[in-house]
Design a protein around this motif. Sequence first.
Motif, PDB file in Angstrom:
ATOM      1  N   LEU A  14       0.857  -1.183   0.000  1.00 49.94           N
ATOM      2  CA  LEU A  14       0.000   0.000   0.000  1.00 49.94           C
ATOM      3  C   LEU A  14       0.892   1.232   0.000  1.00 49.94           C
ATOM      4  O   LEU A  14       1.613   1.486   0.953  1.00 49.94           O
ATOM      5  CB  LEU A  14      -0.902  -0.003   1.236  1.00 49.94           C
ATOM      6  N   VAL A  15       0.866   1.980  -1.094  1.00 49.54           N
ATOM      7  CA  VAL A  15       1.794   3.095  -1.268  1.00 49.54           C
ATOM      8  C   VAL A  15       1.053   4.415  -1.039  1.00 49.54           C
ATOM      9  O   VAL A  15       0.221   4.819  -1.854  1.00 49.54           O
ATOM     10  CB  VAL A  15       2.422   3.082  -2.677  1.00 49.54           C
ATOM     11  N   PRO A  16       1.336   5.112   0.079  1.00 50.73           N
ATOM     12  CA  PRO A  16       0.583   6.319   0.403  1.00 50.73           C
ATOM     13  C   PRO A  16       0.666   7.423  -0.642  1.00 50.73           C
ATOM     14  O   PRO A  16      -0.280   8.185  -0.798  1.00 50.73           O
ATOM     15  CB  PRO A  16       1.210   6.783   1.721  1.00 50.73           C
ATOM     16  N   ALA A  52      -0.739   7.590  10.977  1.00 44.90           N
ATOM     17  CA  ALA A  52      -0.556   7.413   9.534  1.00 44.90           C
ATOM     18  C   ALA A  52      -1.146   6.083   9.080  1.00 44.90           C
ATOM     19  O   ALA A  52      -1.811   5.995   8.043  1.00 44.90           O
ATOM     20  CB  ALA A  52       0.926   7.485   9.178  1.00 44.90           C
ATOM     21  N   SER A  53      -0.908   5.028   9.872  1.00 45.56           N
ATOM     22  CA  SER A  53      -1.443   3.715   9.531  1.00 45.56           C
ATOM     23  C   SER A  53      -2.963   3.757   9.441  1.00 45.56           C
ATOM     24  O   SER A  53      -3.561   3.269   8.464  1.00 45.56           O
ATOM     25  CB  SER A  53      -1.014   2.689  10.586  1.00 45.56           C
ATOM     26  N   TYR A  54      -3.591   4.339  10.448  1.00 44.04           N
ATOM     27  CA  TYR A  54      -5.060   4.386  10.435  1.00 44.04           C
ATOM     28  C   TYR A  54      -5.579   5.231   9.277  1.00 44.04           C
ATOM     29  O   TYR A  54      -6.562   4.869   8.626  1.00 44.04           O
ATOM     30  CB  TYR A  54      -5.589   4.921  11.771  1.00 44.04           C
ATOM     31  N   GLN A  55      -4.925   6.352   9.001  1.00 50.43           N
ATOM     32  CA  GLN A  55      -5.329   7.180   7.868  1.00 50.43           C
ATOM     33  C   GLN A  55      -5.325   6.366   6.574  1.00 50.43           C
ATOM     34  O   GLN A  55      -6.267   6.419   5.782  1.00 50.43           O
ATOM     35  CB  GLN A  55      -4.383   8.373   7.724  1.00 50.43           C
ATOM     36  N   LEU A  56      -4.263   5.621   6.377  1.00 49.75           N
ATOM     37  CA  LEU A  56      -4.115   4.862   5.131  1.00 49.75           C
ATOM     38  C   LEU A  56      -5.145   3.738   5.027  1.00 49.75           C
ATOM     39  O   LEU A  56      -5.735   3.514   3.964  1.00 49.75           O
ATOM     40  CB  LEU A  56      -2.698   4.303   5.035  1.00 49.75           C
TER      41      LEU A  56
END
Length: 212
Positions: A14-16, A52-56
């Motif tokens: 998964l590439v932000p 950041a993890s949750y956002q993604l």
Amino acid sequence: MANPSLKRGIIIILVPHELSLAELGRMAKDPLVQEMRNTPNACGTSVESEVASYQLLNIKYEANLRQIENEIKYKEQGGPMLDYTCYIEDKIWGVSVTRGGVYPPSQNYRKEPKEFLIKKLKDLRKDAQNLETPCFGQILHVLVETEDIKSEFESAYGNLTEEEKKDYKDIIVIISLVLPVQGEMSNKIFHERSQKKSKKKSKEEPSTLLAT
């Protein structure tokens, strides 16, 4: 278009930077994101990684936050801890977030990525067995800063034996490449923490794998 489903026992890249800054900006204002950011972390230094993890996961899989780290209940205290739990497709997932890399970034690994990955998978399995409320599955979310490190972790997962993959079949490994061009997100995840740690280290002390 519907968001993709999660399937246990596989690896996902998964590439932000493929996500829009507008989406990330919207997520930053989410009350749940603000709660996660403003609540003291049990480990003290990895809040931005969890945010950041949750956002993604929210943007990619429509994850909805269920519990932050300090709200998760365990049968016994003192073992490994999840960073948060969330709902994805009405199922509860336990998420452990880690940063894969070294500081300074120019130096090589002091620990093999496969060894690092297996340790994290073992800890996550212990988490699952110790939860008061069981999860449907677990997610190991690895945040990395360079293509080379991303490739190292892809190879490390690919080099797991069939027996090892079977042992961790309920765990999804997600690798997210957070590039320096993403500015604030990259700095908060990797460099701000690294600089704080580096002040305590002598020049002779070797760099270490970032892991939380």
